[in-house]
Enzyme design. Sequence first.
Site, PDB file in Angstrom:
ATOM      1  N   GLU A 135      26.945 -62.494 -20.240  1.00 39.11           N
ATOM      2  CA  GLU A 135      26.696 -63.871 -19.809  1.00 39.11           C
ATOM      3  C   GLU A 135      27.029 -64.871 -20.912  1.00 39.11           C
ATOM      4  OE1 GLU A 135      26.114 -64.707 -16.887  1.00 39.11           O
ATOM      5  OE2 GLU A 135      25.172 -63.042 -15.834  1.00 39.11           O
ATOM      6  N   ASP A 280      32.267 -56.159 -10.327  1.00 40.96           N
ATOM      7  CA  ASP A 280      33.175 -57.149  -9.759  1.00 40.96           C
ATOM      8  C   ASP A 280      34.198 -57.702 -10.743  1.00 40.96           C
ATOM      9  OD1 ASP A 280      31.086 -58.273 -11.144  1.00 40.96           O
ATOM     10  OD2 ASP A 280      30.621 -59.820  -9.677  1.00 40.96           O
ATOM     11  N   GLU A 374      21.793 -62.505  -0.669  1.00 44.17           N
ATOM     12  CA  GLU A 374      22.167 -61.740  -1.860  1.00 44.17           C
ATOM     13  C   GLU A 374      22.620 -60.326  -1.492  1.00 44.17           C
ATOM     14  OE1 GLU A 374      22.171 -62.343  -6.253  1.00 44.17           O
ATOM     15  OE2 GLU A 374      22.665 -63.364  -4.383  1.00 44.17           O
ATOM     16  N   GLU A 392      30.928 -67.749  -5.392  1.00 47.53           N
ATOM     17  CA  GLU A 392      32.039 -66.836  -5.098  1.00 47.53           C
ATOM     18  C   GLU A 392      32.695 -67.101  -3.745  1.00 47.53           C
ATOM     19  OE1 GLU A 392      29.863 -65.171  -8.422  1.00 47.53           O
ATOM     20  OE2 GLU A 392      29.185 -65.886  -6.459  1.00 47.53           O
ATOM     21  N   THR A 478      36.155 -65.862 -14.759  1.00 49.91           N
ATOM     22  CA  THR A 478      35.153 -65.490 -13.754  1.00 49.91           C
ATOM     23  C   THR A 478      34.032 -66.505 -13.667  1.00 49.91           C
ATOM     24  OG1 THR A 478      33.825 -63.618 -12.932  1.00 49.91           O
ATOM     25  CG2 THR A 478      33.683 -64.111 -15.295  1.00 49.91           C
TER      26      THR A 478
END
Length: 968
Positions: A135, A280, A374, A392, A478
């Site tokens: 992160e 992902d 989710e 997304e 991303t």
Amino acid sequence: MYRCRELLVKCSLVISFLILSSARCGCEQSKVMSEEERIQLREEARDMFYHAYNAYMENAYPADELMPLSCTGRYRGLTPNRGDIDDSLGNFSLTLIDTLDSLVVLGDLGEFEHAVNLIIKDVSFDNDVVVSVFETNIRVLGGLLSAHILADYLQQRDGIMPWYRGELLDMAKDVGYRLLPAFNTTTGIPHSRVNMKYGLKSDRLESARETCTACAGSMILEMAALSRLTGEPIFEAKAHKAMDELWKMRHRSSDLMGTVLNVHSGDWVRRDSGVGAGIDSYYEYCLKAYILLGDNKYLNRFNRHYNAVMKYISQGPMLLDVHMHRPHTNSRNYMDALLAFWPGLQVLKGDIKPAVETHEMLYQVMQRHKFIPEAFTTDFQVHWGNHPLRPEFLESTYFLYTATNDPYYLEVGKTVLRSLQKYARVPCGYAAVNDVRTGKQEDRMDSFVLAETFKYLFLLFADKEDLILNLDEFLFTTEGHLLPLSLAGRTGNGTKVSDLEIDDSEFARSCPNTLQLFPETVRKPLQNMVDGMCPKRTHRRRLTASEFSAANINHLKMIKDMGINIIAVSDGRVQLVHTFSAARSSADAEEGLLFMQEMVELSKLQAQQPEPAAQAVTVPMRDHLGEEQTLVMQAGPSQFGVNLKGDQKVRARTVIVQPFRGCGEIQNPHLVKGKIAIMERGVCMFIDKVRNIQKYGAAAAIIVDNTPSSSATSSPMFSMSGDGTDDITIPAVFLFSQDASKLLLALSKDPKAEVTISEMKDSDKWLDNEEESMFQKLKVSVQEFLNKHAGIAFTKTVQVSSFRANIGTDKIRITHEDVKDDVIPRGDRHQPAVEPDPEGAAQVDIALGEQRATLSGVSIEEMKTTDVVMQTEWLLAELLKEHHRKEDDLVKAEADTGVSILAELSQVMKEAKGAEKQVTREKLAELNSILETVTQMDDVHETRDILNHVINKFKDSSDEIVVGEQKK
């Protein structure tokens, strides 16, 4: 077995898809959006961004995030910890760093310059805080690099920010060096967490070995950009090494990756393989590393992975996780929201048709639930209802619109915008949705809401002419940060590609001509994929789960027609079982499926509601020494009536309701007024029992369990349910059978004792190391035994070491023989039988009575013989333990006083010789006589007189076993 299961799963999915795809509906086709509406939506998206941004700057900065419901800042270590989710926070103004390039995308250069100044002036990374490497890399390092690149770009192109001298790049390099210790592993794959000040210098960090594939494989873009901008190659080298090691770890047969791995050994910890959470952005960075860096090996790796995903994971429009080593076997039956990025990545790959299909499936899920949950099941029900305003789906919508110019995707964006405005907007920003089913909000606004969600929403409605940047010159990371494609020519650090990694397959490097694509024709067969969207149901439901009442005989018949059976579980709960073939018709079976789905949702919602506080039932009781003690039993609350809290309490004498189950007309209503009425579970609903005694003025109700041997210590707290009508004004509590036996035993000794009902306090609960007197347990169990099993007609012999019980039609005969190797059973209930010596054996008969009535009033046929057998085995085992006890500190004989018959039994069985055997037989005969007296209670009106006679007769010898009036 596995192959059959696999075929069933595959067949069911294929059949479901064919059924859904074959349906058609008249949904209104999307029309071309007018220029005025597009501009209006663009400006509304801009307003949404500033509503959230200003709320953060005015109420939270310099905190990492805004808490939009409480309108305050979220600081690491100061606000309540949320677990792993807080690892993205580091007390370094995360949201502002993450949002810098969004200000440039919106064209707000003045605020961008102001924000850069604030970051340079206020932010420090020398913080003693453990953060997520992944992160921090994508949000902080990526945010600083993108802002530096744009500041430098605007300075050179437009001459603004002339004062800027690369301060953000220096800060990015500082962050990069603070992340480097995470790469000090055997494999070179980075740890998942690092301390921003001390690196890995803590036992907890050094011993941590697991990380996710996405966490380890999403470093290359930012690290390579940092190296190429600073000229220090170590960052890019570390990231390349990690990517190379991950590539080696793929399954060589399937080319799939797992989701969790050991950073030192390289072993897979979780072999689930999909495109969602945990993996992902690894696939995303394989392709984007080729686009940004021009390194051919990453294109080859992506193509190999992509072919594997489309072969094993893609099942029509759905993307279902499989086992990487068994790719034909699904590993779970739900999908997560993070896979919504995949259609956008497919656009970059050039594979538009499956991108359109998956996006359409996701859009229908979004329409059905207002947001994409989710996690959602393969039949598109909610698996996990949380929605933190993720970007997304909007990201993929933006890329599909850019590739196809289909106005349909503008309508999709408009739908998302309306949902955000209606369900997430609050006076202080935008709040995450805690559960899409209820609309409940959460005090959370992640930094990606400003960095990505509103950025992609704005870009979707903006034309190229509306932007001050040419986005074709940039690549989105991303986290939605902009890195220039010109970075590919900065250095020659690209690694040499081995021949084994060259992909010479046809079309591996080609993209389709988007002008020949017609997304509408791809979407049309999927218009009714998600059941319930279109068409709407035209027929009325016969019965919904929210309408269902177990007390309604018509409702029971309806669910029976649907193929649903109700099974009672031993702990008091009920289980619904749906069998498709058992339904009256296929339509009824489908109705049953909907009913069961609704029941699941209702139970989940009910589980989220706070449970009523446990109640306590307190009664005074004198022990064998005459000293008064207080018994406290934990009682279950009710979901109707009054739940006592704090100092609230009800204290009164008790009455046993006749009939004991309290259903129908009560035979002793004149005794109920002002009393705590005791009733037994069964026949009618809990609330009906309480209504019966409430109308006669009862002060409260205690309902006892009808399941033998149930106890609050071994069963979950039981909360009695109502019927939806709130007409009860008195407290009602539930006691398990063993706890009820304690209460009834105490009341049999003192029928005038007052019982208190109140809230259960922690101080009332037994400590784990406290043990109830073994003798007290024995008495309670005998009491329960007499209450429940008097008069059961069957014959059985039970042997426990030297004790034998012959269970007859009218009595239980217990005999004992002295043997040398008398062993207390330890878990083995089946001991070798020992024939007793008639001369050396002691014997006692426990009369069961001719009446054969039970306390609960049920017939003999309804009673199970195994219950009595198990109780008898337990009783013999306890007698054997007492027999072997050298000293019993709890029950002792004293001069000229009687002792407990059971305690004496444990003594005389060991020492009786000659004349003493006669004493033993006399004592046992006395017990037999007392118990036989109980069987004479044929008339309920004579019960009290007979009990007085029994108690008086018993006083001279023992007060340890008393059969109270609950015998009836």
